[in-house]
Design a protein around this motif. Structure first.
Motif, PDB file in Angstrom:
ATOM      1  N   LYS A 483      -5.838   4.419   1.486  1.00  0.00           N
ATOM      2  CA  LYS A 483      -5.760   3.354   0.474  1.00  0.00           C
ATOM      3  C   LYS A 483      -4.449   2.570   0.553  1.00  0.00           C
ATOM      4  O   LYS A 483      -4.291   1.573  -0.151  1.00  0.00           O
ATOM      5  CB  LYS A 483      -5.938   3.949  -0.916  1.00  0.00           C
ATOM      6  N   LEU A 484      -3.498   2.997   1.399  1.00  0.00           N
ATOM      7  CA  LEU A 484      -2.270   2.229   1.607  1.00  0.00           C
ATOM      8  C   LEU A 484      -2.426   1.187   2.709  1.00  0.00           C
ATOM      9  O   LEU A 484      -1.503   0.399   2.953  1.00  0.00           O
ATOM     10  CB  LEU A 484      -1.112   3.165   1.950  1.00  0.00           C
ATOM     11  N   ASP A 485      -3.581   1.181   3.376  1.00  0.00           N
ATOM     12  CA  ASP A 485      -3.802   0.217   4.466  1.00  0.00           C
ATOM     13  C   ASP A 485      -3.664  -1.235   4.014  1.00  0.00           C
ATOM     14  O   ASP A 485      -3.135  -2.062   4.777  1.00  0.00           O
ATOM     15  CB  ASP A 485      -5.175   0.439   5.100  1.00  0.00           C
ATOM     16  N   PRO A 486      -4.128  -1.620   2.798  1.00  0.00           N
ATOM     17  CA  PRO A 486      -3.941  -3.016   2.381  1.00  0.00           C
ATOM     18  C   PRO A 486      -2.473  -3.440   2.337  1.00  0.00           C
ATOM     19  O   PRO A 486      -2.158  -4.613   2.624  1.00  0.00           O
ATOM     20  CB  PRO A 486      -4.571  -3.052   0.979  1.00  0.00           C
ATOM     21  N   ILE A 487      -1.554  -2.514   1.990  1.00  0.00           N
ATOM     22  CA  ILE A 487      -0.133  -2.863   1.969  1.00  0.00           C
ATOM     23  C   ILE A 487       0.345  -3.140   3.389  1.00  0.00           C
ATOM     24  O   ILE A 487       1.086  -4.104   3.641  1.00  0.00           O
ATOM     25  CB  ILE A 487       0.684  -1.719   1.338  1.00  0.00           C
ATOM     26  N   LEU A 488      -0.074  -2.293   4.348  1.00  0.00           N
ATOM     27  CA  LEU A 488       0.299  -2.495   5.740  1.00  0.00           C
ATOM     28  C   LEU A 488      -0.249  -3.814   6.270  1.00  0.00           C
ATOM     29  O   LEU A 488       0.419  -4.518   7.044  1.00  0.00           O
ATOM     30  CB  LEU A 488      -0.208  -1.328   6.579  1.00  0.00           C
ATOM     31  N   THR A 489      -1.445  -4.195   5.829  1.00  0.00           N
ATOM     32  CA  THR A 489      -2.039  -5.480   6.242  1.00  0.00           C
ATOM     33  C   THR A 489      -1.204  -6.648   5.741  1.00  0.00           C
ATOM     34  O   THR A 489      -0.976  -7.631   6.468  1.00  0.00           O
ATOM     35  CB  THR A 489      -3.477  -5.585   5.694  1.00  0.00           C
ATOM     36  N   LEU A 518       4.028   6.742   4.096  1.00  0.00           N
ATOM     37  CA  LEU A 518       5.126   5.930   3.564  1.00  0.00           C
ATOM     38  C   LEU A 518       6.193   5.688   4.621  1.00  0.00           C
ATOM     39  O   LEU A 518       6.780   4.593   4.709  1.00  0.00           O
ATOM     40  CB  LEU A 518       5.738   6.615   2.342  1.00  0.00           C
ATOM     41  N   GLU A 519       6.455   6.705   5.448  1.00  0.00           N
ATOM     42  CA  GLU A 519       7.432   6.531   6.519  1.00  0.00           C
ATOM     43  C   GLU A 519       6.950   5.519   7.556  1.00  0.00           C
ATOM     44  O   GLU A 519       7.731   4.693   8.054  1.00  0.00           O
ATOM     45  CB  GLU A 519       7.721   7.877   7.181  1.00  0.00           C
ATOM     46  N   GLN A 520       5.653   5.571   7.894  1.00  0.00           N
ATOM     47  CA  GLN A 520       5.098   4.590   8.832  1.00  0.00           C
ATOM     48  C   GLN A 520       5.167   3.183   8.257  1.00  0.00           C
ATOM     49  O   GLN A 520       5.463   2.208   8.976  1.00  0.00           O
ATOM     50  CB  GLN A 520       3.639   4.960   9.165  1.00  0.00           C
ATOM     51  N   LEU A 521       4.888   3.080   6.944  1.00  0.00           N
ATOM     52  CA  LEU A 521       4.979   1.775   6.279  1.00  0.00           C
ATOM     53  C   LEU A 521       6.415   1.268   6.311  1.00  0.00           C
ATOM     54  O   LEU A 521       6.668   0.076   6.572  1.00  0.00           O
ATOM     55  CB  LEU A 521       4.484   1.907   4.837  1.00  0.00           C
ATOM     56  N   HIS A 522       7.366   2.166   6.064  1.00  0.00           N
ATOM     57  CA  HIS A 522       8.780   1.776   6.076  1.00  0.00           C
ATOM     58  C   HIS A 522       9.195   1.287   7.466  1.00  0.00           C
ATOM     59  O   HIS A 522       9.915   0.275   7.603  1.00  0.00           O
ATOM     60  CB  HIS A 522       9.632   2.976   5.647  1.00  0.00           C
TER      61      HIS A 522
END
Length: 557
Positions: A483-489, A518-522
């Motif tokens: 569900k964090l994929d939209p932020i990465l997009t 979260l680390e991957q997003l960062h």
């Protein structure tokens, strides 16, 4: 001796119960123990015979295991012994592995149960979903009822198979040997067990049918003449004992052509069981891992459920689940050396114990002593007990074991509950309890992950050319990381230098999988020249980020 914190102390409830013990309490416990001992006699024989063992295996299990569980257990009033839930399991293990391996599996299960209690894992049994418990309980009840069809119908079947469809096929192939006398005895026994308690229960009288009410009126008429005292005494007699004695005498004096304990097993030995070591080897133990785990898990669930029922009915101090498991472990380790079968807490006998006035484990010890005296004194009489009568008693046990109203309530239950309960029920009936428990627990875990992941939400608060703000709700764990994929997009499609703010004030928990995302997003944000800002960290997510070193890489507000 000081034990490590992760080990449970060995403190049997008997020791604390004897502090300040009085003569009045002993008399009540002794009366309750005698009553339960009488009740346990037909049940112990019936459970052993239905499991494919000799009747004395059930009787001595009730005596030895019952005494050990009462002496060492963590409940004040729980009665241990052979239980109906083990019938299907024991019969299947006996059919597949043989008697010697059943004894080894039971002893190994005893060791496993003791370790579960010693390591304070007794509370984990409470995490088994109620849908699984209801499903396998109803499934076992159906299998018990099916296993009694041979003796109820008086069929001449040399050997019954263990699985469901083979049993139906064998029964169908031997219908030509149907014995109407056996069926009559079994049905009279079953009907009598339903009617007997209602004759003396005013609430049951009001709910009784026409036939029951006619019997009650006849009884009241007799009471008015001369037998009020006899009626009061009869009300204290357990139904199974009344059925066993009266129908055995009926069949004996009329010389009914039905199979008895004597004709199938040559009676019950009038002697103490001998101590014998089963043929033990490491190669054998490795083959018995699945049966051992099945016996241990079922014994743990049954005993702790029974102990909880005892707490509710008796009003006495709550049981110690870890001590109870250690006592169950000792009992199941010792009993096989005397030719016994698996033992656990028994709800029917425990409730009888409480209602008879028991207040301490002394009643359980008296129950074991009563059974031993009955066997040593009256064993020769058991040869006349018709197997059809025992099948009627077990059919009554199966009916009371099942929670049949749960099927009627299924339309109002959640889809997850229906799936797990019905799945466990059908797997128990068609395959076996081991498969049912494994699949049921896996299914429960999968559905739990799905439900928890649905509770996690990512809400976009605002977004412009230079910044984006999101709010996280729930628990960020391995089942919700997608569900964090939209932020990465958003990060990948935005211009460089984007500042991403995550408001996590409503984030209750975080696991390592969630932290990894979260680390991957960062990393993705930093590679594009941006910054990650996290606001409102709660205690648990804060501790996880701090231990991993992730907290030092981000900005906090």
């Amino acid at each position: 001796m000081h034990l490590p914190a992760y080990l449970a102390p060995f403190r049997p409830r008997l020791f604390s119960a004897l502090a300040g013990y009085t003569r009045e309490r002993f008399l009540k416990d002794a009366g309750a123990g005698v009553t339960v001992g009488i009740v346990a006699l037909p049940l112990a024989m019936a459970f052993a015979i239905a499991s494919g063992l000799k009747p004395e295996a059930g009787i001595w299990t009730a005596i030895i295991a019952g005494a050990l569980i009462s002496a060492l257990g963590g409940s004040a009033v729980q009665i241990g012994g052979p239980a109906g839930a083990f019938i299907v399991i024991v019969y299947g293990i006996l059919e597949r592995y043989g008697l010697a391996n059943l004894l080894i599996a039971t002893a190994c299960a005893g060791v496993l149960l003791f370790l579960l209690g010693l390591l304070k894992l007794g509370t984990l049994v409470r995490y088994v979903p109620v849908s699984i418990v209801v499903g396998f309980t109803n499934g076992i009840a159906v299998l018990i009822a099916l296993s009694q069809a041979r003796d109820l119908l008086g069929l001449v079947v040399p050997k019954m198979p263990a699985d469901f469809f083979s049993q139906i096929k064998v029964l169908g192939n031997h219908l030509d040997s149907f014995n109407p006398y056996a069926l009559g005895l079994g049905l009279i026994c079953l009907l009598g067990l339903f009617i007997w308690p209602r004759l003396f229960d005013t609430q049951a009288r009001a709910a009784g049918g026409f036939f029951t009410m006619r019997l009650i009126r006849l009884m009241q008429a007799v009471e008015g003449v001369q037998l009020k005292r006899a009626t009061r005494m009869a009300s204290r007699m357990p139904g199974p004992i009344v059925a066993l004695v009266t129908l055995t005498a009926f069949a004996y004096f009329l010389a009914l052509p039905v199979e008895t304990i004597g004709t199938r097993f040559n009676g019950i030995p009038r002697a103490l069981p001998s101590f014998a070591l089963p043929d033990f080897s490491w190669e054998t133990v490795r083959l018995l891992v699945a049966p051992t785990i099945t016996i241990a898990m079922l014994g743990a669930v049954e005993s702790l459920l029974c102990a909880r029922v005892a707490d509710q009915v008796s009003g006495l101090p709550r049981h110690d689940p870890n001590q109870e498991l250690m006592a169950q472990g000792v009992a199941n380790f010792v009993v096989p050396f005397f030719g016994g079968m698996p033992a656990t807490g028994t709800i029917a006998r425990t409730v009888t114990n409480v209602r008879s006035g028991a207040s301490s484990p002394v009643s359980g010890l008296v129950h074991a002593l009563t059974l031993a005296l009955i066997v040593l004194a009256a064993a020769p009489l058991a040869v006349h007990v018709p197997l059809a009568v025992l099948s009627g008693i077990l059919l009554y046990v199966a009916w009371n074991m099942g929670e049949w109203r749960e099927f009627a309530r299924l339309p109002q239950a959640s889809s997850h509950y229906r799936l797990i309960m019905l799945g466990t029920f059908f797997l128990t009936v068609v395959f076996d309890l081991t498969v049912a428990l494994q699949v049921g627990l896996i299914l429960a875990c999968v559905l739990f992950v799905r439900r928890m992941s649905s509770l996690f939400q990512v809400v976009e608060v605002s977004r412009d050319a230079d910044s984006a703000s999101f709010q996280l709700y729930g628990s960020l764990f391995f089942g919700a990381v997608a569900k964090l994929d939209p932020i990465l997009t958003v990060v990948e499609s935005a211009p460089k230098g984007l500042v991403v703010r995550l408001d996590v004030q409503s984030l209750q928990s975080l696991d390592t999988s969630g932290l990894d995302v979260l680390e991957q997003l960062h990393k993705a944000i930093v590679l594009r020249g941006g910054r990650l800002v996290i606001a409102g960290l709660n205690a648990q997510p804060l501790a996880v980020m701090e231990r991993s070193g992730f907290l030092a890489k981000i900005e906090m507000v």
